[in-house]
Design an enzyme around this catalytic site. Structure first.
Site, PDB file in Angstrom:
ATOM      1  N   GLU A   1      42.748  40.546  30.952  1.00 19.16           N
ATOM      2  CA  GLU A   1      41.917  39.451  31.437  1.00 19.16           C
ATOM      3  C   GLU A   1      40.836  40.071  32.327  1.00 19.16           C
ATOM      4  O   GLU A   1      39.747  40.342  31.867  1.00 19.16           O
ATOM      5  CB  GLU A   1      42.771  38.444  32.182  1.00 19.16           C
TER       6      GLU A   1
ATOM      7  N   GLU B   1      40.007  29.676  31.050  1.00 22.08           N
ATOM      8  CA  GLU B   1      40.975  28.795  31.712  1.00 22.08           C
ATOM      9  C   GLU B   1      40.359  28.109  32.940  1.00 22.08           C
ATOM     10  O   GLU B   1      40.756  27.000  33.290  1.00 22.08           O
ATOM     11  CB  GLU B   1      42.218  29.584  32.116  1.00 22.08           C
TER      12      GLU B   1
ATOM     13  N   HIS C   1      47.168  39.945  32.101  1.00 22.42           N
ATOM     14  CA  HIS C   1      46.339  39.094  32.970  1.00 22.42           C
ATOM     15  C   HIS C   1      46.514  39.505  34.433  1.00 22.42           C
ATOM     16  O   HIS C   1      47.596  39.947  34.833  1.00 22.42           O
ATOM     17  CB  HIS C   1      46.703  37.617  32.787  1.00 22.42           C
ATOM     18  N   GLU C   2      45.448  39.338  35.186  1.00 23.48           N
ATOM     19  CA  GLU C   2      45.421  39.672  36.626  1.00 23.48           C
ATOM     20  C   GLU C   2      45.665  41.150  36.899  1.00 23.48           C
ATOM     21  O   GLU C   2      45.995  41.527  38.023  1.00 23.48           O
ATOM     22  CB  GLU C   2      46.417  38.827  37.441  1.00 23.48           C
TER      23      GLU C   2
ATOM     24  N   GLU D   1      38.275  37.619  39.021  1.00 23.48           N
ATOM     25  CA  GLU D   1      38.090  36.283  38.454  1.00 23.48           C
ATOM     26  C   GLU D   1      37.101  35.444  39.244  1.00 23.48           C
ATOM     27  O   GLU D   1      37.269  34.236  39.410  1.00 23.48           O
ATOM     28  CB  GLU D   1      39.439  35.577  38.310  1.00 23.48           C
TER      29      GLU D   1
ATOM     30  N   HIS E   1      55.801  36.005  26.907  1.00 24.21           N
ATOM     31  CA  HIS E   1      55.001  35.951  28.128  1.00 24.21           C
ATOM     32  C   HIS E   1      55.869  36.341  29.309  1.00 24.21           C
ATOM     33  O   HIS E   1      56.991  35.858  29.431  1.00 24.21           O
ATOM     34  CB  HIS E   1      54.445  34.526  28.316  1.00 24.21           C
TER      35      HIS E   1
ATOM     36  N   GLU F   1      55.310  36.239  33.158  1.00 26.61           N
ATOM     37  CA  GLU F   1      54.547  35.957  34.387  1.00 26.61           C
ATOM     38  C   GLU F   1      55.379  36.493  35.536  1.00 26.61           C
ATOM     39  O   GLU F   1      56.415  35.928  35.879  1.00 26.61           O
ATOM     40  CB  GLU F   1      54.304  34.453  34.529  1.00 26.61           C
TER      41      GLU F   1
HETATM   42  C1  NOJ Z   1      47.123  33.024  34.943  1.00 32.40           C
HETATM   43  C2  NOJ Z   1      46.752  33.454  33.576  1.00 32.40           C
HETATM   44  O1  NOJ Z   1      45.431  33.903  33.534  1.00 32.40           O
HETATM   45  C3  NOJ Z   1      46.972  32.279  32.645  1.00 32.40           C
HETATM   46  O2  NOJ Z   1      46.517  32.594  31.355  1.00 32.40           O
HETATM   47  C4  NOJ Z   1      48.411  31.886  32.669  1.00 32.40           C
HETATM   48  O3  NOJ Z   1      48.563  30.733  31.894  1.00 32.40           O
HETATM   49  C5  NOJ Z   1      48.877  31.608  34.088  1.00 32.40           C
HETATM   50  N1  NOJ Z   1      48.505  32.654  34.962  1.00 32.40           N
HETATM   51  C6  NOJ Z   1      50.383  31.440  34.164  1.00 32.40           C
HETATM   52  O4  NOJ Z   1      50.998  32.647  33.867  1.00 32.40           O
HETATM   53 CA    CA Z   2      44.024  34.592  35.406  1.00 35.88          CA
END
Ligand code: NOJ
Ligand code: CA
Length: 678
Positions: free
Chosen positions: A477, A483, A458-459, A190, A390, A392
């Site tokens: 991602e 973002e 993501h990540e 990123e 989602h 996370e």
């Molecule tokens: C990073 C992600 O790229 C983003 O899309 C997400 O909203 C946040 N983390 C929280 O999970």
């Molecule tokens: Ca991210």
């Protein structure tokens, strides 16, 4: 070191042979009965333009080189694996045999840039024996759009496991081509993409893309990354070398069994920049679909909205409380908006428990008190909108793996078919791109497939063409996406024009396009989106992904002239053509879905007038619904001005797109109906 002896020396002076089709033209002077294996073998692409030569030098060192139409692109470069016992496979070898095959087939991805993909290549396996008696193979392929090679280490006594400290693989690029690169980082992709001469390039993540003086483009990446550490590329002694992402506290970057092949080192090579985007090399280097035995209808590209941009701008929170974003009420309102505008997904972040403190200890099966998970999923279904759950992990990977079976079973029971995952923060004892984490992301895809779930990650580590094998890997991602426009100085116009020629080559990209309120800055923090509105629309065509977010707020779409295009543009394509391309500078892509064609055009840091013929259209008259930078559009002062026109065109016409700095154009072409013609 073992004395090579007369027999081996003879091998090394043997003439090269060329693999043509499936047959071997054996070198002159060898007897038919007992041809000595040559020390140098060439595999050429089906069209004859690209050649990769594998050779062993007088000291027994294994290497390769690449030419295109006789011009050297990669000068003699080392091949090999540095093992934890201090030896190098490839350091003192002799060729014991070669084997060739050729292939010309087509396959149909479940979804992708083209409905049919041709896999046309020649493959050469060079069998090698080390002076110490261990043996391995180098497998080389030549396609019309690139070359690739990998190491295959058979099971053998004295080499039961493979502990690879690093690869000895080099890429000694000829001359000093221009380079587009992402600074090396074992935990993130990123960062802002950069450009320089390759001699001025630092250590990088891949893909990394080069342009030679002749106009030939070459992009280095990997394919079929499985149970291995991701590759980075570092300058070393005036050339480039592959460097594996280490596992902290362990000497070997990779610990694995023998009887396997390493990931492909893939060099996409095309006569122009557009060819890179049209290439299917990475997918072709991956195994066929592993999850397609029965019904694949659950694997479906999606356009989606999200309770997300609001949170990115800190107008709402992930955690519960007065500003909680993911409430039942807001989710239903967003679902209504999506359903009214042909958008088939809703993401809600912060729907589950665990966002209060550390994000690494979340609960993936319990909703917050103000979020009715079954109710929202069912409400969405009733309107044709899929709920995108989602997860996370906050990089609490063990916590996630403990819950994954229960969570995915719950999602399947509720009918949830889409999932976004995330790995924010440091992973204790690991890098995001090390072997353990590469295995983790694969595990998530496999478990998700068992429960018929599509994944947007993501990540996680860069893609390596595995969408062929796991088409439920809808997007990832692995990019400094939109973002960053909400919470940092943002993304430069050049960055967004480098992505299609680098990051997006590795697979579908969740950049999250579609911001209409370009200058929205609710925190008054000096933030903005660094494009015009028309460029945001172009992204839906120029950026390739199985999941395209319409990332803005419903209220920002309400009276935006761009909404109509976002409604119309499909998430799934049948054909892709690049009409004009310059890395970091400009791009025009045409994609077909059914009978309709869509064009996205966009620029980087300078205004450009781009001309492209409509010869890709079929015969007859077409209606062109166009959204372009208007005469008054200005990147700095007036980025939201957009000119919307409707006109009749034929394939004989050439479009002249006048684009401002970081500008764009998006056009839908549909066959004219009798009513249109009147
Ligand atoms: C990073 C992600 O790229 C983003 O899309 C997400 O909203 C946040 N983390 C929280 O999970
Ligand atoms: Ca991210």
């Amino acid at each position: 070191m073992m004395n090579p002896g007369p027999a081996r020396r003879a091998l090394r002076t043997a003439t090269a042979f060329v693999v043509a089709g499936t047959s071997l033209a054996v070198l002159a002077g060898a007897t038919a009965a007992d041809p000595p294996p040559p020390a140098s073998s060439v595999v050429t692409s089906p069209n004859g333009a690209l050649s990769l030569t594998v050779s062993v030098d007088d000291d027994g060192r294994l290497g390769y080189s690449v030419t295109r139409e006789g011009t050297v692109l990669v000068e003699p470069s080392a091949l090999g694996l540095d093992l934890a016992d201090g030896s190098t496979l490839g350091g003192d070898v002799e060729v014991t045999g070669t084997r060739t095959t050729a292939r010309d087939t087509t396959w149909r991805p479940v979804w992708g840039a083209d409905a049919v993909v041709r896999d046309h290549h020649r493959e050469l396996t060079v069998q090698l024996r080390q002076a110490d008696g261990r043996f391995f193979n180098v497998i080389v392929r030549a396609y019309d759009d690139g070359v690739a090679f990998r190491y295959h280490v058979p099971r053998q006594p004295g080499l039961r496991s493979l502990e690879i400290v690093d690869e000895a693989t080099e890429f000694a690029l000829a001359g000093d081509p221009a380079a587009w690169w992402h600074p090396r980082d074992f935990d993130t992709d990123e960062k802002t993409w950069r450009s320089s001469a390759s001699s001025a390039m630092g250590a990088v993540n891949t893909p990394v893309t080069f342009r030679y003086g002749t106009g030939t483009h070459l992009s280095i990446h990997e394919a079929d990354l499985d149970d291995y550490a991701a590759m980075t590329v570092v300058p070393a002694s005036g050339r480039l070398r592959a460097a594996l992402v280490p596992t902290p506290g362990r000497t070997a970057a990779v610990v694995t069994g023998t009887g396997r092949a390493t990931p492909w080192r893939a060099l996409t090579v095309t006569p122009d920049a557009g060819g890179l985007i049209e290439s299917h090399l990475l997918e072709n280097l991956n195994p066929p679909c592993a999850i397609c035995e029965d019904d694949t209808r659950w694997i479906e590209p999606v356009k989606y909205v999200g309770i997300w941009w609001l949170i990115q701008h800190r107008r709402a929170t992930w955690k519960t409380g007065r500003l909680h974003g993911a409430t039942t009420e807001r989710a239903k309102r967003y679902i209504d908006f999506a359903a009214a505008h042909d958008i088939r997904g809703l993401l809600a972040e912060g729907w589950n428990r665990g966002w209060e403190d550390e994000w690494s200890d979340q609960d993936f099966t319990t909703a917050t008190p103000d979020f009715d998970l079954p109710g929202v999923v069912a409400y969405g279904k009733s309107k044709g909108v899929e709920f995108i759950a989602h997860n996370e992990t906050g990089s609490g990977v063990d916590n996630y793996e403990r819950q994954i079976d229960a969570a995915f079973a719950l999602y399947e029971r509720l009918g949830i078919r889409y999932l976004k995952t995330g790995y924010v923060g440091e992973i204790p004892g690991h890098h995001h791109f090390d072997q353990r984490m590469v295995n983790h992301y694969r595990l998530v895809l496999e478990k998700a497939a068992e429960h018929r779930i599509n994944v947007i990650c993501h990540e996680c580590v860069h893609g390596t063409g595995e969408t062929r094998t796991y088409p439920n890997a809808l997007a990832r991602e692995a990019v400094r996406g939109q973002e960053w426009e909400a919470f940092s100085a943002g993304n430069s116009p050049e960055h967004t024009l480098i992505l299609p020629f680098t990051r997006n080559l590795s697979g579908p990209m969740d950049y999250t396009p579609g911001i209409m309120n370009i200058l929205w800055d609710p925190q008054k923090a000096g933030r903005r989106v660094h494009t015009t509105l028309a460029k945001q629309l172009a992204y839906f065509v120029t950026y390739s992904s199985g999941a395209q977010m319409a990332a803005d707020l419903p209220e920002h779409y309400a009276d935006s002239p761009g909404l109509r295009f976002i409604e119309d543009v499909p998430a799934r394509w049948d054909e892709t053509k690049v009409l004009s391309a310059e890395v970091g500078d400009s791009l025009v892509v045409a994609r077909r879905a059914g009978t309709d064609w869509y064009v996205g055009a966009m620029t980087g840091d300078r205004a450009r007038t781009l001309r492209y013929p409509l010869s890709f259209l079929g015969k007859g008259t077409w209606v062109a619904e166009s959204y372009s930078d208007a005469p008054e559009t200005d990147y700095t002062e007036n980025p939201t001005a957009v000119e919307v026109t409707k006109s009749m065109v034929t394939r004989e016409k050439t479009i002249t797109a006048v684009l401002v700095r970081s500008g764009g154009q998006a056009i839908r072409f549909r066959p004219a109906t009798p009513a249109d013609l009147q």
